[in-house]
Write an enzyme that holds these catalytic residues in place. Structure first.
Site, short mmCIF file in Angstrom:
data_model
loop_
_atom_site.label_atom_id
_atom_site.label_comp_id
_atom_site.label_asym_id
_atom_site.label_seq_id
_atom_site.Cartn_x
_atom_site.Cartn_y
_atom_site.Cartn_z
CD GLU A 230 -3.07 1.81 2.51
OE1 GLU A 230 -2.28 2.14 2.59
OE2 GLU A 230 -2.95 0.62 3.40
CB CYS A 264 -3.25 5.92 4.03
SG CYS A 264 -1.60 5.39 4.61
#
Length: 462
Positions: A230, A264
């Site tokens: 990620e 994020c």
């Protein structure tokens, strides 16, 4: 002996010092993990679930101390830090709940005289490299399902938040997890890559930068181990003319500025229909100006410093670059006295008159700034949202669910939101496209990345 030092963004003091593991300590950790995993994989799933349940309780029992540690290590206001542990528990418990179904054998009964099934076996040793921005939420995504699936875990947490790894270890010990099934390493970048290249772990779960992801992919490419990556993001939001503007302002403002923009899936760029642009801009500027920037250990503060002063200066440089190219900074940074170059404390900022020639609309900011562009149609908004090398989430504000689904189907992203943003639902696959990475964490699908299939084809009648 090399010492790792964690500099607190609160006051630039040394908050934590830890020796980095040397080669012998790293090898001993790997050896213990492999030995422990061989036994742990044989433990019935119901017992693994019980251990993880006790682990969650053990972490939550120290909630006040942990919240204070989060604030001092990475700067989130103390009024907000405890909330991370609520999300930590929600995600862990969801993965416990779905584990029996997700890890069950896949059976096929359509051939008389044969017993056929696919069994999901643990991959072995999982190496988790976790970031500092949400130290518990990001780590739990990989650690808990890995343990539930029968793997051993070695956690390398960020040098900014090393106490998280130690808290995990203590909680697993209190929960009765056998020694060696979960371990942590305080280690440097080069040694982490060396662990991957050596092929002594079986899966790597990494959350971090695109550059870091490329390094890990190259290291893993020298072996046959799998990865979940990620990486970066530049998540967009689109406000249609039929949106609830008040709600859009509040939710998108929070999505852009919460945690000083260090999320994020935080909102980093906005596209607003011309019919509601002025009202939205006025609302968002007012929302941003209402933040209280200051020492995050004070309960009245709701936006603290970024984790590092150099990261705050990077955001300042993006703002200056945009303004030099014609953008307008709509929030008066001078009304936030602690905001000055060289400081980790930075005011939230809204930029109008931006375009995709500006770094602030192309490159990940990971800070409290958002650019807002006026658009004339859904088509224009879709094209702009897709004009990015990243794709983690995208958010659409509208009163028309069919339009949200239609638009969302055309956006190159891992998750589509309607009338919300900056959120992770553990029931849904957390994944990205393009430079945001590959693989899945959370949801039932996460277990497919933490196990390997083994087929059984048994002829029972001859």
């Amino acid at each position: 002996m090399t010492i790792q030092r964690t500099i607190s963004p609160v006051d630039q003091s040394v908050y934590v010092e830890r020796p980095l593991a040397d080669g012998a300590a790293i090898q001993a950790t790997l050896d213990r993990a492999r030995a422990a995993q061989a036994a742990w994989r044989q433990v019935p799933l119901v017992e693994r679930i019980a251990v993880v349940g006790r682990f969650i309780d053990a972490v939550l029992a120290h909630k006040p101390e942990i919240a204070e540690e989060i604030t001092w290590q990475m700067g989130r206001p103390i009024a907000q830090s405890p909330g991370e542990l609520g999300g930590f528990a929600e995600r862990a418990r969801y993965m416990m709940d779905v584990a029996p179904e997700a890890l069950a054998d896949l059976r096929f009964d359509d051939k008389p005289g044969f017993t056929r099934f696919i069994r999901k076996l643990p991959v072995g040793v999982v190496f988790v490299i976790a970031p500092w921005n949400y130290p518990y939420l990001t780590a739990v995504n990989a650690v808990v399902p890995s343990i539930l699936a029968g793997n051993a875990v070695i956690l390398k947490h960020s040098a900014q938040t090393p106490l998280t790894a130690e808290r995990f270890a203590q909680a697993f010990k209190e929960a009765g997890l056998p020694e060696g099934v979960f371990q942590y390493l305080h280690t440097g970048h080069a040694d982490a890559l060396g662990i991957i290249r050596a092929g002594q772990v079986n899966h790597v779960s990494f959350t971090g930068s695109v550059a870091g992801g490329h390094e890990i992919a190259r290291a893993a490419g020298e072996t046959f181990i799998s990865t979940t990556l990620e990486l970066g993001g530049k998540d967009p939001g689109y406000v249609r003319p039929d949106a609830d503007i008040r709600h859009a302002v509040e939710n998108l403002g929070d999505g852009a500025f919460f945690n000083s923009g260090q999320c994020c899936c935080g909102i980093e760029r906005l596209y607003v229909h011309e019919a509601v642009y002025d009202a939205f801009i006025d609302g968002l500027v007012s929302f941003a100006a209402g933040y209280r920037l200051g020492n995050p250990t004070l309960p009245e503060v709701n936006i603290g410093p970024m984790a590092k002063a150099r990261s705050a200066d990077f955001v300042r440089d993006q703002v200056a670059d945009a303004v030099a190219k014609g953008a307008r900074a709509l929030v008066d940074a001078k009304s936030f006295p602690m905001d000055e170059r060289g400081s980790a404390y930075i005011a939230p900022q809204v930029l109008a008159g931006v375009d995709h020639n500006m770094s602030v609309m192309r490159d990940e900011s990971f800070g409290p700034v958002v650019g807002v562009m006026k658009v004339k149609s859904d088509e224009e908004a879709i094209a702009l949202m897709n004009d990015s090398p990243y794709g983690l989430t995208a958010a659409i504000w509208t009163s028309d669910p069919e339009a949200a689904e239609r638009i969302g189907d055309r956006i190159e992203t891992g998750t589509v939101f309607m009338n919300r943003c900056d959120y992770l639902d553990p029931a849904l696959a957390w994944t990205g496209v393009k430079d945001t990475g590959r693989g899945v964490s959370l949801s039932r699908l996460a277990y497919d990345h933490l196990t390997r299939p083994k087929s059984f084809h048994l002829r029972t009648r001859i």
